[in-house]
Design an enzyme around this catalytic site. Structure first.
Site, PDB file in Angstrom:
ATOM      1  CG  ASP A  18     -36.687 -21.230  -5.700  1.00  0.00           C
ATOM      2  OD1 ASP A  18     -37.640 -20.664  -6.259  1.00  0.00           O
ATOM      3  OD2 ASP A  18     -36.203 -22.311  -6.097  1.00  0.00           O
ATOM      4  CB  ALA A  44     -39.118 -17.257 -11.647  1.00  0.00           C
ATOM      5  CG  HIS A  46     -40.982 -13.443  -7.415  1.00  0.00           C
ATOM      6  ND1 HIS A  46     -39.671 -13.829  -7.390  1.00  0.00           N
ATOM      7  CD2 HIS A  46     -41.254 -13.115  -8.704  1.00  0.00           C
ATOM      8  CE1 HIS A  46     -39.161 -13.723  -8.606  1.00  0.00           C
ATOM      9  NE2 HIS A  46     -40.101 -13.300  -9.414  1.00  0.00           N
ATOM     10  CB  THR A 135     -41.861 -24.657 -14.713  1.00  0.00           C
ATOM     11  OG1 THR A 135     -41.531 -23.670 -15.691  1.00  0.00           O
ATOM     12  CG2 THR A 135     -40.942 -24.506 -13.509  1.00  0.00           C
ATOM     13  CB  VAL A 306     -44.234 -21.563 -10.475  1.00  0.00           C
ATOM     14  CG1 VAL A 306     -44.877 -22.037 -11.777  1.00  0.00           C
ATOM     15  CG2 VAL A 306     -44.157 -20.035 -10.460  1.00  0.00           C
ATOM     16  N   GLY A 308     -44.756 -26.117  -7.056  1.00  0.00           N
ATOM     17  CA  GLY A 308     -45.165 -26.862  -5.875  1.00  0.00           C
ATOM     18  C   GLY A 308     -44.219 -27.994  -5.519  1.00  0.00           C
ATOM     19  CG  LEU A 337     -35.669 -17.999   4.219  1.00  0.00           C
ATOM     20  CD1 LEU A 337     -35.205 -17.916   2.780  1.00  0.00           C
ATOM     21  CD2 LEU A 337     -36.736 -19.061   4.334  1.00  0.00           C
TER      22      LEU A 337
END
EC number: 6.3.4.4
Length: 435
Positions: A18, A44, A46, A135, A306, A308, A337
């Site tokens: 991430d 994963a 993007h 996931t 993906v 949340g 960031l």
């Protein structure tokens, strides 16, 4: 750095995934002839922002938004064919991008079937408090079938009879397992054949031996860009096992995943956030709690693309980055960031771990040891000025410059790029010789 004009550029997530690889892939894709994803699956996600429009991707390489480049899904990727069906191409068609022209898929990729996802879900439920945070996309069980040599590859669908035989063999065992867990509805060969045949016909023309495609690009002196999913600390062997992914997202796995010799990789970029995050389960020494945690999560939109799920938030971890640097042989790195940290009065950086009363400067190999580590932090002053429109390093506030310089000093690798916002244009390249 020397004046070499790099032709082959690899980017590796150097934390727990991430880090912003999708945005950077889109950025460099504007100069690339070929973009290759070499590992992982649709677990994963993007996010790319182009002129304030946000796009969320999972399996198609992020370079798909460049009409001039060819995007390749490499042989170590595992693929859910439904995610590559026409129905998922709407986002590209709306903006004039035709995946039939600029996407190719290795005939060696292994396919994710519904039974993989069911087994993934069951395993997580069975682990209960020891859940590893999957996931539930079927990634692990698909790689498991590959290792057991019973997996079904995309190229197998060109031989209908052979494909059906392999599917039947797998279903005999998978259905028995699922029934024992009281999931009584059988996954039938006829139904799965109908579904997969439908999806296969849609992408059949895109399937090829991608190693030949890449080899031709190398010998034609084309620029190409190599990208993985997840990050170094999620690597199956070098990460925080067992809280890891099921593939190897480190640069050392590129030759296998792409099908090239190691000597063709000219430059490796490590990508990190200006702070730290992880999602799922596992040790996280530099974790932040309280108001600053909440502020960074909301300012950085730190929720899984993906899943949340809210990501854990932590201070920048210099020890973790040194670990990544040595594993990946990072030559330069990228800071993402940076803008998220604006208005935080005091910024902390982890420069060591305390373990059983001793200071250590490495990542322990066992989870038990790593969970016992406490961060040793230094403090630096933050900044209040808006940096979202900054276009040079010199344009940053003094404290932001000092923060980046301290990170560079701690890790011992030069910073070549930093990001001050989600849009493609909010990416500041400090070293134009990267690619």
């Amino acid at each position: 750095m020397s004046g070499t004009n790099y032709r082959t550029l690899a980017i590796v997530g150097s934390q727990w995934g991430d880090e912003g690889k999708g945005k950077i892939t889109d950025y460099f894709a504007q100069q690339a002839d070929l973009i290759v994803r070499w590992a992982g699956g649709d677990n994963a996600g993007h996010t790319i922002v182009i002129k304030r429009n946000k796009y969320k991707l999972s399996i198609v390489p992020s370079g798909a938004f460049n009409k001039k480049s060819m995007n390749v899904i490499g042989m170590v990727v595992v693929v859910n064919l439904r995610k590559l069906s026409y129905g998922n191409w709407v986002i590209y068609k709306q903006h004039g991008f035709d995946l039939l022209k600029n996407l190719r898929i290795s005939d060696r990729v292994h396919l994710i079937f519904p039974y993989h996802m069911k087994i993934d879900e069951l395993q997580e439920e069975y682990r209960q408090k020891d859940s590893i945070g999957t996931t539930k996309k079927g990634i692990g069980p698909c790689y498991q079938d590959k290792a057991e040599r019973i997996g079904i590859r995309l190229g197998d669908l060109f031989d209908e009879k052979g494909f059906l035989q392999k599917l039947e063999n797998n279903l005999k065992f998978k259905n028995e397992v699922l029934q024992k867990f009281l999931i009584v509805k059988d996954l039938t060969k006829i139904n799965l054949k109908r579904i997969f045949w439908h999806y296969f016909q849609q992408i059949k023309s895109l399937v090829t031996d991608t190693s030949i495609l890449v080899d031709n690009a190398i010998h034609n002196h084309q620029k190409f860009y190599l990208k993985e999913a997840q990050g170094v600390m999620l690597d199956l062997d070098h990460g925080t096992y067992p809280f890891v992914t099921s593939s190897n997202p480190t640069a050392s796995s590129i030759p296998v995943g792409v099908g090239i010799a190691p000597r063709y990789i000219n430059n490796v970029l490590g990508i990190v956030k200006a702070y730290n995050t992880r999602v799922g389960t596992g040790p996280f020494p530099s974790e932040i709690f309280g108001e600053v945690e909440t502020y960074i999560r909301e300012a950085g939109h730190e929720y899984g693309t993906v899943s949340g799920r809210a990501r854990w938030i932590g201070w920048f971890d210099g020890i973790l980055m040194k670990h990544s640097r040595e594993l990946v042989v990072i030559l330069v790195w990228l800071i993402m960031l940076l803008d998220v940290l604006t208005t935080i009065k005091e910024l902390k950086i982890c420069v060591g771990y305390e373990y059983q009363g001793q200071q250590i400067d490495y990542v322990p190999s066992t989870i038990k040891e790593y969970e016992m580590c406490k961060p040793i932090l230094i403090t630096m002053p933050g900044w209040d000025e808006d940096i979202s429109n900054v276009t040079t390093f010199e344009g940053l506030p003094h404290n932001a410059q000092q923060y980046l310089m301290k990170l560079e000093e701690i890790v011992g690798v030069p910073i070549s790029l930093f990001s001050v916002g989600p849009d493609r244009e909010q990416t500041i390249l400090m070293n134009k010789e990267i690619f």
